[in-house]
Design an enzyme around this catalytic site. Structure first.
Site, mmCIF file in Angstrom:
data_model
loop_
_atom_site.group_PDB
_atom_site.id
_atom_site.type_symbol
_atom_site.label_atom_id
_atom_site.label_comp_id
_atom_site.label_asym_id
_atom_site.label_seq_id
_atom_site.Cartn_x
_atom_site.Cartn_y
_atom_site.Cartn_z
ATOM 1 N N HIS A 16 -67.342 -19.269 -65.569
ATOM 2 C CA HIS A 16 -66.931 -17.864 -65.450
ATOM 3 C C HIS A 16 -65.952 -17.412 -66.540
ATOM 4 O O HIS A 16 -64.946 -16.736 -66.267
ATOM 5 C CB HIS A 16 -66.317 -17.618 -64.071
ATOM 6 C CG HIS A 16 -67.306 -17.709 -62.932
ATOM 7 N ND1 HIS A 16 -68.649 -17.506 -63.083
ATOM 8 C CD2 HIS A 16 -67.121 -17.993 -61.606
ATOM 9 C CE1 HIS A 16 -69.262 -17.637 -61.909
ATOM 10 N NE2 HIS A 16 -68.367 -17.933 -61.006
ATOM 11 N N ASP A 47 -76.397 -22.106 -54.009
ATOM 12 C CA ASP A 47 -75.534 -21.807 -55.158
ATOM 13 C C ASP A 47 -76.429 -21.923 -56.393
ATOM 14 O O ASP A 47 -76.211 -22.765 -57.249
ATOM 15 C CB ASP A 47 -74.346 -22.780 -55.200
ATOM 16 C CG ASP A 47 -73.277 -22.359 -56.213
ATOM 17 O OD1 ASP A 47 -73.461 -21.301 -56.843
ATOM 18 O OD2 ASP A 47 -72.286 -23.086 -56.362
ATOM 19 N N ARG A 90 -71.873 -21.463 -65.423
ATOM 20 C CA ARG A 90 -71.376 -22.613 -66.197
ATOM 21 C C ARG A 90 -72.048 -22.786 -67.557
ATOM 22 O O ARG A 90 -73.217 -22.448 -67.729
ATOM 23 C CB ARG A 90 -71.579 -23.902 -65.376
ATOM 24 C CG ARG A 90 -70.706 -23.922 -64.136
ATOM 25 C CD ARG A 90 -70.992 -25.082 -63.218
ATOM 26 N NE ARG A 90 -70.077 -25.047 -62.072
ATOM 27 C CZ ARG A 90 -70.245 -24.268 -60.996
ATOM 28 N NH1 ARG A 90 -71.300 -23.478 -60.895
ATOM 29 N NH2 ARG A 90 -69.354 -24.276 -60.028
ATOM 30 N N GLU A 93 -74.975 -12.407 -57.646
ATOM 31 C CA GLU A 93 -74.454 -12.155 -58.994
ATOM 32 C C GLU A 93 -75.642 -12.042 -59.951
ATOM 33 O O GLU A 93 -76.307 -13.033 -60.234
ATOM 34 C CB GLU A 93 -73.565 -13.314 -59.435
ATOM 35 C CG GLU A 93 -72.418 -13.608 -58.508
ATOM 36 C CD GLU A 93 -71.987 -15.068 -58.585
ATOM 37 O OE1 GLU A 93 -71.522 -15.490 -59.653
ATOM 38 O OE2 GLU A 93 -72.125 -15.790 -57.590
ATOM 39 N N HIS A 140 -68.727 -10.307 -59.085
ATOM 40 C CA HIS A 140 -68.590 -11.408 -58.133
ATOM 41 C C HIS A 140 -68.080 -10.979 -56.757
ATOM 42 O O HIS A 140 -67.261 -11.691 -56.151
ATOM 43 C CB HIS A 140 -67.650 -12.451 -58.756
ATOM 44 C CG HIS A 140 -67.918 -13.854 -58.337
ATOM 45 N ND1 HIS A 140 -67.728 -14.294 -57.050
ATOM 46 C CD2 HIS A 140 -68.373 -14.923 -59.027
ATOM 47 C CE1 HIS A 140 -68.033 -15.580 -56.981
ATOM 48 N NE2 HIS A 140 -68.431 -15.989 -58.161
HETATM 49 C C1 GAL Z 1 -70.102 -18.866 -58.104
HETATM 50 C C2 GAL Z 1 -70.594 -20.207 -58.560
HETATM 51 C C3 GAL Z 1 -70.041 -21.253 -57.605
HETATM 52 C C4 GAL Z 1 -68.538 -21.160 -57.531
HETATM 53 C C5 GAL Z 1 -68.128 -19.741 -57.234
HETATM 54 C C6 GAL Z 1 -66.640 -19.525 -57.280
HETATM 55 O O1 GAL Z 1 -70.551 -17.886 -58.986
HETATM 56 O O2 GAL Z 1 -71.994 -20.219 -58.578
HETATM 57 O O3 GAL Z 1 -70.449 -22.539 -57.980
HETATM 58 O O4 GAL Z 1 -67.987 -21.584 -58.744
HETATM 59 O O5 GAL Z 1 -68.697 -18.845 -58.125
HETATM 60 O O6 GAL Z 1 -65.992 -20.291 -56.336
#
Ligand code: GAL
Length: 376
Positions: free
Chosen positions: A129, A275, A104, A340, A203
């Site tokens: 993203h 997360d 973000r 990631e 991802h």
């Molecule tokens: C991750 C992120 C999460 C969520 C996910 C996608 O990379 O840290 O918060 O957005 O991707 O659902």
């Protein structure tokens, strides 16, 4: 046929099978078409050990990754959809390349060289993203390359000045190599004609028991990080780099992912589980071990090596049983986890974090390796 002749035939057949198996191959087939009628290809990479990766030039998506368990049984260890249509609305970013900026950027705003840039906002009030149409949703130019290390697919993409609000024409190149050491190696590079920011990542959601085969809470995980990046309720870093000591974020020794995930911890609660970015020990820019995950029943082990300063550990908290995976199994909450490798979220607004600025004329470079093996 006399017994000797029969034996000879069997031996020849066996030998042919072994030789065929031992050859690394790469093939290209059609995966589908986008709504703009662009052709999408699917590359199948196979190394000398029979490990196989299917990679699409749409989003650079790793559609499947088949690796052996301790008994030599191959399973697909990444989550994904049955066909291309499934990926057209890939909300969870299954297997995709993420850019220009992984994770973000607060309120979709940052200032560079005195100019404030406004990015697409697609996650509450924040940019996530890469925006509405990030690198996970574009068609890359693909080409095959048989290297000494193993079969590779080279993906390139020109992100135009102003795309999703970012400055600079950014020329990006990502090489996926399936090495004969059972590694999925990702080499990223990029150049720009105007100063910009960049934070590329990958991802895939892993389940070392095989996609769809239950949650990942029994996997043992080690993360080589003494500190992590705490976030606020909107998953934006507070700016602090906090010690993991005495917290459920201490993965310095192998620990089950689920062992502490439901603890009454303010960070776990606001993240809906794990997360968070972990600050990988050692010098950024050098390839070092970030994490090791293992799954007790299959014996499968995955190591993650990277040159990046951080790794986002995400436990599939937003999966909720509404998606059906490629083999027909429903993906429930925490059926996959992501590691990631990346710079820290919202770095353009945190001057104390390692910089994500890419200057005109400079070359961005980053390498990550997912290495598979198994325990006896
Ligand atoms: C991750 C992120 C999460 C969520 C996910 C996608 O990379 O840290 O918060 O957005 O991707 O659902």
């Amino acid at each position: 046929m006399n017994p000797q002749r029969k034996l000879l035939v069997v031996l020849v057949l066996l030998l042919t099978a072994v030789v065929a198996h031992a050859q690394a191959t790469i093939t290209k087939t059609s995966f589908g078409k986008t709504s703009a009628d662009e052709n999408v290809d699917l590359y199948t990479l196979r190394n000398v050990n029979g490990v196989e990766a299917k990679i699409a030039n749409y989003g650079g998506i790793v559609v499947s990754l088949k690796v052996p368990d301790r008994n030599g049984k191959f399973d697909d260890v990444v989550l994904g959809f049955k066909d291309f249509e499934g990926y057209l609305k890939n909300d969870p970013y299954f297997g995709a390349l993420i850019g220009r900026y992984g994770n973000r950027i607060a309120k979709g705003r940052f200032t560079l060289n005195g100019v404030e840039y406004k990015l697409a906002v697609n996650n509450g009030e924040n940019h996530l993203h890469g925006g509405i149409k990030g690198f996970d949703k574009v068609v890359w130019t693909g080409s095959e390359n048989k290297t000494k290390a193993g079969p590779a697919v080279v993906l390139t993409y020109l992100s135009k000045d102003g795309e999703e609000g970012y400055p600079g024409n950014l020329q990006v190149r990502v090489v996926y190599t399936l090495t004969n050491n059972n590694e999925l190696k990702i080499d990223y590079s990029a150049t720009t004609d105007k100063d910009t920011v960049i934070n590329l990542t990958h991802h895939s959601y892993f389940n070392l028991a095989g996609e769809g085969n239950g949650d990942i809470l029994n996997h043992l995980l080690t993360i080589n990080a003494n500190r992590f990046v705490p976030t606020d309720a909107g998953s934006i870093p507070t700016g602090e780099l906090r010690s993991v000591a005495g917290t459920p974020f201490d993965f310095l020794k192998p620990t089950a992912i689920g062992a502490r995930i439901n603890q009454d911890d303010e960070q776990l609660k606001s993240g809906n589980g794990y997360d968070h970015t972990f600050v990988i020990n050692g010098r950024p820019g050098t390839l070092r071990l970030a994490a090791t995950a293992s799954e007790p029943a299959s014996g499968r082990v995955m190591q993650v090596w990277t040159t990046e300063p951080g790794v986002q550990f995400y436990t599939g908290n937003f999966l909720n049983g509404t998606l059906t995976g490629k083999s027909g199994k429903v993906y429930q909450r925490r059926f996959g986890f992501c590691l990631e490798t990346q710079h820290f979220p919202d770095s353009p607004n945190h001057p104390s974090f390692p910089t994500t600025t890419l200057k005109k004329g400079a070359t961005y470079k980053s390498t990550t390796i997912y290495k598979f093996s198994h325990k006896r």
